[in-house]
Structures are given as structure tokens and as C-alpha cells.
Design a protein around this motif. Structure first.
Motif, mmCIF file in Angstrom:
data_model
loop_
_atom_site.group_PDB
_atom_site.id
_atom_site.type_symbol
_atom_site.label_atom_id
_atom_site.label_comp_id
_atom_site.label_asym_id
_atom_site.label_seq_id
_atom_site.Cartn_x
_atom_site.Cartn_y
_atom_site.Cartn_z
ATOM 1 N N VAL A 15 1.081 -1.217 0.085
ATOM 2 C CA VAL A 15 -0.093 -0.182 -0.043
ATOM 3 C C VAL A 15 0.805 1.248 0.075
ATOM 4 C CG1 VAL A 15 -1.909 -1.074 1.212
ATOM 5 C CG2 VAL A 15 -0.062 0.045 2.417
ATOM 6 N N LEU A 16 0.178 2.403 -0.512
ATOM 7 C CA LEU A 16 1.101 3.562 -0.665
ATOM 8 C C LEU A 16 1.596 4.109 0.673
ATOM 9 C CD1 LEU A 16 -1.092 5.681 -3.103
ATOM 10 C CD2 LEU A 16 0.857 4.075 -3.714
ATOM 11 N N ALA A 17 0.961 3.860 1.704
ATOM 12 C CA ALA A 17 1.313 4.188 3.247
ATOM 13 C C ALA A 17 2.629 3.663 3.616
ATOM 14 C CB ALA A 17 0.358 4.112 4.053
ATOM 15 N N ARG A 18 2.829 2.380 3.102
ATOM 16 C CA ARG A 18 4.053 1.729 3.132
ATOM 17 C C ARG A 18 5.319 1.909 2.357
ATOM 18 N NH1 ARG A 18 3.267 -4.518 4.673
ATOM 19 N NH2 ARG A 18 5.574 -4.175 5.042
ATOM 20 N N LYS A 19 4.692 1.874 1.084
ATOM 21 C CA LYS A 19 5.670 2.107 -0.017
ATOM 22 C C LYS A 19 6.392 3.646 0.091
ATOM 23 C CE LYS A 19 5.815 1.971 -5.180
ATOM 24 N NZ LYS A 19 4.727 1.569 -6.287
#
Length: 586
Positions: A15-19
Motif C-alpha cells: 500500500v502507498l502508506a508503506r511504499k
């Protein structure tokens, strides 16, 4: 088929929050004060042994803790090969020996503990036992305790001594969303950093850059809605952006996300329509407010979200009315909202806005608790619309004082004088009486509504209705831009009261039985105020000029109409309200 030709399995989606989780202090947004403090501390060698990071969800507490752990143990490959130890570094231009393991939470000397699941004193005793052992690989042994406020009282007490005097090779980093739940004894032993909500402008820029990296395009309205819905949380904003990109993914052109798509996804109401709903409620148009709400509700907007939007706009207009037009640019409002807020602030008095805020807050609580949220929102809007017809507390007090003064002067009035009007403004509009029968005699108090063709007619009607304050304000502070039956466009003098337009609208509705639209336009050409025009006309009269030639020290005491042109009443209404401006001399 050879093994080389076989397709390799795709990497699991992140997900973008982790990426896009920041990996260094340079990647952090919105926390410049903290980074500057840490940079100075590292440069001076004044590095604390314990830190506490506090803030709302998603602002980067755990991420900052990992970056700080990486800075404590930063060591490049070259320094490691040469046996050099430059010490902790705030600038980390490349991955060091320990950076990847710390970022992936698998380094043996950086221990992360979730206090929400390990709250007991036994867990802390286990931690304390490990403190005395030196780090295995890195420079420091780092203990990161997330949601530290969840620890029990016994666990905090067990940690105090070690937290105050830890070994030189140990650093503590705490993260919490509830800083007030931490004991003062713990706070006094830590260096505290408050991670604030990310400003909407910085968050919008960050979202746009990530959307470009993901091959997606999103317009300004969509980015603004996401930033507003995230409430300063980067993680929430990236989660919403991730969902929007997935919903509107096109294999050929990539994701095309606009404001309408984000609005439908979040169940938000169109901002323009929220302003229309606010105008309908504040003008007392209950039917229009209910119709507008139903339109937004049918389009997918959540009732609680609609009321929260109304609260946000009410707060914005109140700030502008209280602090001036520049207050609109200090909040999260866009240019369109700021312009609309400045316009409404000229007509909505602060006390009426404050009353609306209270009613909307009560309505929002009812929507959250009601079995039918839409019905609760309807009731809140009905109360708001009918409250717009009632006087504000200061207006009620002034009207009450005026009415008492009129009643005390009633015995001295001639028998043919009309009785004072009842104070009907203090109650909701009465229920219409039943239609009289054909044999019922006509009531002697019924009278036709006056025909108002100019502001002078309105001022005379105010005098006839014994509203001397409103009549004086109309004659002294109002410049007419355009006057039509049912509509008045005007300019206000700088000395005019801020609620003049609102009181005029309410009074005309009470006196004529129809709703008048009163708008303020400060930029158009307008006629001079009544008193100014009347004074100029009198001074230009040949007889007055001749009188001043004979008596140069004379002053005009008062100017009164001889035959006021009210269609249904020939009485002169101005005798009880002399003109204040011209009556100064004698």
C-alpha cells in the motif's frame, strides 16, 4: 519450457502508506522544527537518552522513531571497512550497514514493543533485564515502545529507575497518541516532540507527487477533498488516495481521479451546494433547506458529513466576521470558500452565527445517536431555519427596552393613536387563524400592507412601527444601489452596525408579510444616504439660502416631511422619531 522462461511470481503489492514511508529526516514533511532541534543536538553532541513522540494518528510517530534509531546507529560501508566510528549522524545520504534491517524491524539491537499488547510489569522486567547487555552489532541498543500510555501503573514504576539512569549504550524512544495519560515522572525523564497535523498545503503537494509516481493524475479539487478528509494524517491521506487510484485505474491511460470521483467515494457533499444549504437555513427558508439536504442525501452524502460541513462553513464565516476578511486565508478554505465567507460575514451577525453553531453541534450529536440519521438532520435544519427568524439576545433586549419605553409613554398619547405593535418577534411565527365565516364581522385592526417604492418609504414605515433605531440607521448609514419591490441592494457606511442588513430583512418580513432579499454591495455606484441627500436638497433651496444670508450663524435643527407618501396611512410617522443628525443645532 526452461526455468529461465518461466514467469517469476509478482512481488506482493504494498500500500502507498508503506511504499512511500519516509526513510530519512529529509523525507519527513511538516516536522521542520523537530528536525532542526535534532540536527542541532547531534551537531553539539547533546543527545538525550530518552525521547517521547506524541501526535494524532498517521503523523509519523513510529516512522520518526525508526529514522531516529537509524540515525543513532548510522555507519556507512566505507567507515565500517576502515574501522572508523564517526558517531550518530542526522544526515544519511545513503543506506548504511544497519539501515535496511532497522527499516524492516529485524535488527537485533533495535527492539520494538507494542505497549497495547504487552502492558504488564512482567514485560517491562524482561526489557530491563536486557538493558544491561551491550548491543550485538550496532552502536546503541534502541528500545521503541509504541502506544506507551497503555502500560500499567506498575509497569511505569518498574521502568522509572532504568529510564532515569540507563547504561550509556541504551536509548529509549516512546510514541503515544495520549500524552496526558503518561505519568509526569516519565515525561520529566524524556525529551518531548509534538508531531503536529500536516498542513493542508503541504499534504496536497505530497499527494500530487505520489500520484505522479504512481502514473495517476488527480485534479486540485480531488486533492483538496482528500487532504480535508484526512485531517492532517499522512497515512489516512495515502490510504484514501490508494483507494481512489484503484477505483479509477485504466490500463491504457492510468488513473484519472477528479473531485467528483473523490466526492462520490467519500460520500461528501458538493461544496457549492453546502453553501446553498447554509444560505437557505440562515434565510429562514426551511423548505429550501430540506429540499437541498434531500438532494445531497440522495446523491450519497452522509447526514453527519453534511452537518460537519455546515459547522466548518459556520466557523469560517464567524472567524471572518469577528477577525476581519484576512481570517479567511488562515484556515483550510480554498479561494472560493474564502470569497464566499467574506460575503456572508457582511450580512450574518456574529451572535446569530454563534447560535447557529450551537444548534448544529446539538444536531450533529443527535444524528450520531438517532436510529434515522437523515430524520435527525432534517430536524436540526428545521430548528436552524426557524431560529433565523428570531431576534438574537442583544436585539431582543433592545426591542424589549423599546417596547417598555413605548408602554410607559402610552397614557400621554391621543386616543386616536394606534396601539403599539405586540412584541411578536420573541415567539415563532404564529399558526394562521381559521378562515372566518361569511357572517363574522371584519376585525378593525386589519390593514393593507404598505406599498414600498423607495428606501424613504421603508424608513417612514420603520418610524410608524416605532423602530426609531432602524429608521435612524436607514437614513444615516445606507446608500441605495438598486431598489425593487421585494429586493434591496445597498451599500453601508463604515459606521453602520454589522447586523443592519439582517435586521432589515427580518423587519420587512414582519411588516409586509413577504420575504425581502437584502444584499450588500460595497463596490457598485450608489445614491447618497437619505439624510445627506435631504440636507443637500434643503441647503440648495433658494429660501434657505436667503435665510442663511440674513442669519449666517443659524443652524438647521430638524428636517421633517410635511406629507409622507404612505399609500394606506396619511399620518406623519416621523414625529416620534426626530432626525438625529440635523437636530443637533438650534
Amino acid at each position: 519450457m526452461s526455468e529461465a522462461s518461466e514467469a517469476t511470481p509478482a512481488a506482493p503489492y504494498q500500500v502507498l502508506a508503506r511504499k512511500y514511508r519516509p526513510q530519512s529526516f529529509d523525507d519527513l514533511i511538516g516536522h521542520d522544527a523537530m528536525v532542526r532541534t535534532l540536527r542541532n543536538a547531534f551537531a553539539a553532541g547533546r543527545i538525550a537518552h530518552a525521547y517521547v513522540l506524541t501526535g494524532v494518528r498517521g503523523v509519523g510517530k513510529t516512522t520518526t522513531a525508526r529514522i531516529l534509531a537509524r540515525a543513532f546507529n548510522y555507519l556507512t560501508e566505507d567507515d565500517a571497512a576502515a574501522g572508523r566510528d564517526p558517531g550518530p549522524q542526522i544526515d544519511m545520504p545513503s543506506l548504511g550497514v544497519h539501515c535496511a534491517a532497522i527499516a524492516e524491524s529485524r535488527h537485533p539491537d533495535v527492539l520494538e514493543m507494542d505497549a497495547a499488547s504487552r502492558t504488564g510489569v512482567g514485560d517491562i522486567r524482561e526489557l530491563i533485564e536486557g538493558v544491561r547487555y551491550a548491543p550485538v552489532e550496532a552502536r546503541y541498543k534502541i528500545y521503541i515502545i509504541d502506544e506507551v500510555h497503555m502500560l500499567s501503573t506498575a509497569a511505569f514504576n518498574a521502568l522509572l529507575k532504568t529510564l532515569e539512569e540507563p547504561p550509556a549504550h541504551v536509548k529509549f524512544i516512546f510514541a503515544t497518541t495520549e500524552i496526558r495519560k503518561l505519568p509526569v515522572t516519565v515525561l520529566s525523564r524524556c525529551q518531548r516532540f509534538d508531531l503536529r497535523r500536516i498542513e493542508p498545503e503541504a499534504l496536497q503537494t505530497h499527494l500530487k507527487s505520489i500520484a505522479e509516481k504512481e502514473g495517476a493524475t488527480i485534479d486540485d479539487d480531488g486533492v483538496a477533498m482528500i487532504a480535508r478528509a484526512a485531517e492532517g494524517s499522512v497515512r489516512d491521506a495515502l490510504s484514501i488516495l490508494d483507494q481512489a487510484i484503484v477505483q479509477h485505474r485504466d490500463d491504457e491511460s492510468g488513473a484519472q481521479v477528479d473531485g467528483e470521483a473523490v466526492r462520490d467515494m467519500l460520500g461528501l457533499a458538493d461544496r457549492t451546494r453546502v453553501w446553498a444549504l447554509l444560505d437557505a437555513a440562515f434565510s429562514g427558508d426551511a423548505k429550501g433547506a430540506l429540499d437541498e439536504f434531500r438532494h445531497q442525501y440522495d446523491a450519497g452524502a452522509d447526514p453527519a458529513t453534511i452537518l460537519r460541513d455546515l459547522l466548518e462553513l459556520t466557523h469560517l464565516v464567524t472567524r471572518v466576521a469577528a477577525a476581519g476578511p484576512e481570517a479567511a486565508s488562515t484556515g483550510p478554505a480554498g479561494d472560493a470558500d474564502a470569497a464566499r465567507a467574506r460575503e456572508r460575514a457582511e450580512t450574518f451577525p456574529v451572535n446569530a452565527l454563534s447560535r447557529a453553531w450551537s444548534l448544529l453541534m446539538k444536531g450533529l450529536a443527535e444524528v450520531a445517536a438517532a436510529p434515522d440519521p437523515a430524520a435527525a438532520a432534517d430536524m436540526a435544519l428545521i430548528r436552524l431555519a426557524f431560529a433565523a427568524q428570531l431576534p438574537t439576545p442583544d436585539e431582543a433586549l433592545r426591542l424589549l427596552k423599546t417596547e417598555r419605553g413605548d408602554q410607559s409613554a402610552a397614557p400621554a398619547a391621543p386616543a386616536s393613536a394606534p396601539a403599539p405593535a405586540p412584541v411578536a418577534q420573541f415567539a415563532p411565527p404564529p399558526t394562521p387563524p381559521p378562515t372566518p365565516s361569511a357572517t363574522a364581522p371584519a376585525t378593525p385592526t386589519d390593514e393593507p400592507a404598505p406599498t414600498l417604492r423607495s428606501l424613504e418609504d421603508v424608513a417612514r414605515l420603520a418610524g410608524r412601527k416605532r423602530d426609531a433605531t432602524l429608521r435612524t440607521e436607514l437614513e444615516s448609514f445606507v446608500r441605495v444601489v438598486d431598489f425593487q419591490p421585494g429586493r434591496i441592494e445597498m451599500q453601508l457606511e463604515p459606521r453602520a452596525p454589522g447586523d443592519l442588513a439582517n435586521r432589515l430583512t427580518r423587519s420587512l418580513r414582519d411588516w409586509t408579510g413577504i420575504h425581502w432579499v437584502v444584499t450588500v454591495n460595497q463596490n457598485a455606484d450608489a445614491a447618497p444616504p437619505i439624510r445627506e441627500a435631504r440636507h443637500a436638497e434643503v441647503m440648495a433651496h433658494p429660501d434657505v439660502k436667503k435665510a442663511f444670508e440674513l442669519f449666517p450663524n443659524a443652524k438647521i435643527a430638524a428636517i421633517r416631511d410635511i406629507d409622507p407618501p404612505l399609500d394606506h396611512d396619511g399620518d406623519e410617522p416621523g414625529e416620534d422619531a426626530p432626525n438625529a443628525e440635523e437636530s443637533a443645532g438650534g
